[in-house]
Design an enzyme around this catalytic site. Sequence first.
Site, PDB file in Angstrom:
ATOM      1  CD1 TRP A  14      77.020  21.180  61.894  1.00  0.00           C
ATOM      2  CD2 TRP A  14      74.983  21.216  61.137  1.00  0.00           C
ATOM      3  NE1 TRP A  14      76.810  20.264  61.448  1.00  0.00           N
ATOM      4  CE2 TRP A  14      75.893  20.164  60.927  1.00  0.00           C
ATOM      5  CE3 TRP A  14      74.129  20.967  60.584  1.00  0.00           C
ATOM      6  CZ2 TRP A  14      75.729  18.687  60.036  1.00  0.00           C
ATOM      7  CZ3 TRP A  14      73.162  20.203  59.693  1.00  0.00           C
ATOM      8  CH2 TRP A  14      74.514  19.079  59.456  1.00  0.00           C
ATOM      9  CE  LYS A  15      78.411  27.841  68.105  1.00  0.00           C
ATOM     10  NZ  LYS A  15      79.517  29.244  68.400  1.00  0.00           N
ATOM     11  CD  GLU A 102      77.205  30.202  70.765  1.00  0.00           C
ATOM     12  OE1 GLU A 102      78.116  30.614  70.052  1.00  0.00           O
ATOM     13  OE2 GLU A 102      76.329  28.940  70.547  1.00  0.00           O
ATOM     14  N   GLY A 175      84.641  31.518  68.616  1.00  0.00           N
ATOM     15  CA  GLY A 175      84.505  32.103  67.670  1.00  0.00           C
ATOM     16  C   GLY A 175      85.130  32.815  67.195  1.00  0.00           C
ATOM     17  N   GLY A 229      82.348  23.884  66.682  1.00  0.00           N
ATOM     18  CA  GLY A 229      81.765  25.131  65.726  1.00  0.00           C
ATOM     19  C   GLY A 229      81.511  25.503  64.559  1.00  0.00           C
ATOM     20  N   GLY A 230      81.696  26.437  64.433  1.00  0.00           N
ATOM     21  CA  GLY A 230      82.170  26.934  62.371  1.00  0.00           C
ATOM     22  C   GLY A 230      82.850  25.772  61.905  1.00  0.00           C
TER      23      GLY A 230
END
Length: 247
Positions: A14-15, A102, A175, A229-230
């Site tokens: 979920w970052k 990241e 991303g 991710g997203g």
Amino acid sequence: MSKGSRPVVIAGNWKMHMSCSEARAFAAQFLPLVADTPRDRSIVLAPPFTALETMHQALAGSAVQLASQNVHWEGSGAFTGEISAAMLLEHGVGYTIVGHSEPRKYFSESDEQINHRARTAQAAGLIPILCVGESDEQRSSGDTERVIRRQVEQGLDGINPNQLVVAYEPIWAIGTGKTCASEEANRVCGLIRTWVGQPSLTVQYGGSVKAGNIDELMAMSDIDGVLVGGASLEAEGFARIANFILK
């Protein structure tokens, strides 16, 4: 070892998204959608640290497991902004992501630091999801294999390959909406398993994974799961990923 005998791990990172209230709402919508997901697939969610206890409670009694987005190599000390393995275990965490592109990019994490994190995680009983991957520039210059092999060899020094997941995440596909061709992702995942030297190693692919390409990715011989991710922020879409269909 055939793909069918290797563990499948579907993980959502979920970052820096999801408050505690949003996490609760996600869990309430998501859990019924994966109640009948085959148990030979591990579903893992990595919320931000602030939502770990919320998700620990929300996921109680389900098959969905928790991951943290990082872990420090010391048990305690003057490490502002870091978190220890013991702190994570208190909140029911079973996996931890280390070496994501990241932190590598924004905080200049080295392969040595990532190795320290992974070794500490394993010593505490956590399973590291160790990320490796090349930049667009490195791929364009033909350095993909050299870069990833270095990350594997340095990042996994002293690591038990039986308690490990490796995620191949080409940086240029994270991303960006770009997805590494399934055949190329499969090729690199196979190389990683060979370099690690453990036929039973779970190797994930990560990079713009979504409901629309999950079936194709999971049909590949050397891709044993995904790090999302997203697309993991939306319950219905991530449930479709977890419930991928092998044709």
